[in-house]
Scaffold this active site. Sequence first.
Site, short mmCIF file in Angstrom:
data_model
loop_
_atom_site.label_atom_id
_atom_site.label_comp_id
_atom_site.label_asym_id
_atom_site.label_seq_id
_atom_site.Cartn_x
_atom_site.Cartn_y
_atom_site.Cartn_z
N ARG A 271 0.84 -1.20 0.00
CA ARG A 271 0.00 0.00 0.00
C ARG A 271 0.88 1.26 0.00
O ARG A 271 1.74 1.41 0.88
CB ARG A 271 -0.87 -0.03 1.25
CG ARG A 271 -1.64 1.21 1.55
CD ARG A 271 -2.85 1.34 0.67
NE ARG A 271 -3.65 2.50 1.06
CZ ARG A 271 -4.63 2.99 0.33
NH1 ARG A 271 -4.94 2.42 -0.83
NH2 ARG A 271 -5.31 4.03 0.74
N GLU A 366 -13.27 -20.52 28.12
CA GLU A 366 -12.29 -21.27 28.95
C GLU A 366 -11.73 -20.36 30.05
O GLU A 366 -10.57 -20.49 30.46
CB GLU A 366 -11.21 -21.93 28.09
CG GLU A 366 -11.84 -22.93 27.12
CD GLU A 366 -10.94 -24.06 26.65
OE1 GLU A 366 -9.94 -24.36 27.31
OE2 GLU A 366 -11.28 -24.67 25.61
N THR A 368 -12.60 -16.16 31.53
CA THR A 368 -12.36 -14.79 31.06
C THR A 368 -10.97 -14.31 31.52
O THR A 368 -10.36 -14.92 32.41
CB THR A 368 -13.40 -13.83 31.67
OG1 THR A 368 -13.27 -13.88 33.09
CG2 THR A 368 -14.82 -14.20 31.28
N SER A 369 -10.54 -13.19 30.96
CA SER A 369 -9.26 -12.60 31.40
C SER A 369 -9.30 -12.32 32.90
O SER A 369 -8.31 -12.51 33.61
CB SER A 369 -9.00 -11.30 30.65
OG SER A 369 -8.72 -11.59 29.30
N1 COS Z 1 -6.40 -28.24 39.46
C1 COS Z 1 -6.87 -29.10 40.38
N2 COS Z 1 -7.75 -28.75 41.36
C2 COS Z 1 -8.16 -27.48 41.39
C3 COS Z 1 -7.71 -26.52 40.45
C4 COS Z 1 -6.79 -26.94 39.46
N3 COS Z 1 -6.33 -26.09 38.55
N4 COS Z 1 -8.30 -25.34 40.73
C5 COS Z 1 -9.08 -25.54 41.80
N5 COS Z 1 -9.00 -26.84 42.19
C6 COS Z 1 -9.68 -27.46 43.34
C7 COS Z 1 -9.36 -26.66 44.59
O1 COS Z 1 -8.15 -27.12 45.18
C8 COS Z 1 -10.57 -26.95 45.46
O2 COS Z 1 -10.41 -28.23 46.06
P1 COS Z 1 -10.51 -28.40 47.69
O3 COS Z 1 -11.90 -27.97 48.03
O4 COS Z 1 -10.24 -29.84 47.89
O5 COS Z 1 -9.46 -27.47 48.22
C9 COS Z 1 -11.69 -27.06 44.47
O6 COS Z 1 -11.10 -27.35 43.20
C10 COS Z 1 -12.50 -25.78 44.36
O7 COS Z 1 -11.61 -24.75 44.01
P2 COS Z 1 -11.88 -23.24 44.39
O8 COS Z 1 -12.24 -23.14 45.84
O9 COS Z 1 -10.73 -22.43 43.89
O10 COS Z 1 -13.21 -22.94 43.53
P3 COS Z 1 -13.99 -21.62 43.25
O11 COS Z 1 -15.43 -21.94 43.22
O12 COS Z 1 -13.52 -20.52 44.12
O13 COS Z 1 -13.66 -21.29 41.69
C11 COS Z 1 -12.52 -20.49 39.75
C12 COS Z 1 -12.45 -21.11 41.16
C13 COS Z 1 -13.09 -19.10 39.73
C14 COS Z 1 -11.07 -20.45 39.33
C15 COS Z 1 -13.33 -21.41 38.81
O14 COS Z 1 -14.71 -21.34 39.10
C16 COS Z 1 -13.15 -21.09 37.33
O15 COS Z 1 -12.15 -21.48 36.72
N6 COS Z 1 -14.11 -20.38 36.73
C17 COS Z 1 -14.12 -20.15 35.30
C18 COS Z 1 -14.79 -21.29 34.64
C19 COS Z 1 -14.49 -21.31 33.20
O16 COS Z 1 -13.35 -21.27 32.76
N7 COS Z 1 -15.54 -21.38 32.41
C20 COS Z 1 -15.39 -21.37 31.00
C21 COS Z 1 -16.40 -22.22 30.41
S1 COS Z 1 -15.90 -23.83 30.20
S2 COS Z 1 -15.21 -23.72 28.35
#
Ligand code: COS
Length: 387
Positions: A271, A366, A368-369
């Site tokens: 361009r 999977e 959000t940010s």
């Molecule tokens: N690997 C293994 N175990 C995990 C983990 C991981 N990466 N992350 C969390 N856990 C376990 C924790 O250790 C906890 O176990 P214990 O109760 O035995 O300690 C349990 O899972 C619950 O974890 P946590 O208390 O952190 O859960 P929350 O409800 O606070 O949620 C987030 C955590 C916000 C990180 C989670 O809900 C999340 O990832 N949300 C986004 C969901 C998503 O990506 N959706 C997209 C649609 S699917 S394509």
Amino acid sequence: MALDGETLEQLLATVDRFVEERLRPLEQRVAEEDAIPPEIVEEMRRLGLFGLSIPEAYGGLGLTLVEEVQVAFRLGRTSPAFRSLIGTNNGIGSQGLVIDGTEEQRRHYLPRLASGALIGSFCLTEASSGSDAGSLRMTARAEGENFLLNGTKRYITNAPEADLFTVFARTDPATRDARGVTAFLVEADTPGLSLGAHDKKMGQQGAHTCDVIFEDVRVPGSAIIGGPERLNQGFKTAMKVLDRGRLHIAAVCVGVAERLIEDSLRYALEREQFGQPIAEFQLIQAMLADSRTEAYAARCMVEETARRKDREVPVSTEAACCKLYATEMVGRVADRAVQIHGGAGYIADYGIERFYRDVRLFRIYEGTSQIQQLVIARNMIREARGR
Ligand code: COS
């Protein structure tokens, strides 16, 4: 187990050729028709693209993560809708089984997921639970040896194509959080399971999402991923699957960014304005340089995290860093690509505005940010407190 160098080179060269010769010429058609031609799906099957991450013992290519991200970089160099079709079989639609499934479940499903004979899909999100995935309301009520599933899942990728769903449902009605959630394997033709209309999306036409509706869907206890002893352990399965998926998405973003940078550079060299190619102007050069730098940073992060994961170092934090940075990065790169293309960037014929819309999804699904930020910071605080 890693492929030998020559086999890996062959695979990568084949993917490069497939993307260049077969997929890129179809980008506009796929977007307009909102469908990937069946012959392309068949070629994807033949190339083994549905089974990249499924172990060789179950018919997949069994790529290490270092290898898988190399493939994802390449698949990123075309419309994300193509990658989306094979994305669930390699990621959220199969990894629950790979990571936590029983041997019998793996043998039953993985070979057909690896070959692409079955399409796998992941049902976590609901109308009222997205980021707060642990608050999901779908129920799985025990009824003797069986469970009765009721509820609706939302925005489920590849649901219209899917044969097998990984479904997260509440098995302990006394809970409202992540405890009390179980992962089930549910075949699409199970009575009581139905699909909503295709969602009308901002971008990624050719990749489909819709609601998945469960009305008294009866499944046996053996449908629990990992068997009945993993009752109420499903949320952890979801999180482990997402750790891996987030790294893969980050790698795809690197590929898309590199494609857009290449397109932008080519356009800037062709361009002419003010009597010379716009690439000669420093304000254009700044945009090209910033995009190149950021894409390179994301590539390095993704490769390093993949190496760590292959060494079985926990990478929950790093995978979230990669997803956060790479998805935001590709958003900026796509924005600059539109800017460099000027009017042409805004017009559908050039395809740049399509990528601009397509990449917007990466910052949302999977996790959000903002969820990645939360995961990173929470892990930092937990480590600092020594637990
Ligand atoms: N690997 C293994 N175990 C995990 C983990 C991981 N990466 N992350 C969390 N856990 C376990 C924790 O250790 C906890 O176990 P214990 O109760 O035995 O300690 C349990 O899972 C619950 O974890 P946590 O208390 O952190 O859960 P929350 O409800 O606070 O949620 C987030 C955590 C916000 C990180 C989670 O809900 C999340 O990832 N949300 C986004 C969901 C998503 O990506 N959706 C997209 C649609 S699917 S394509």
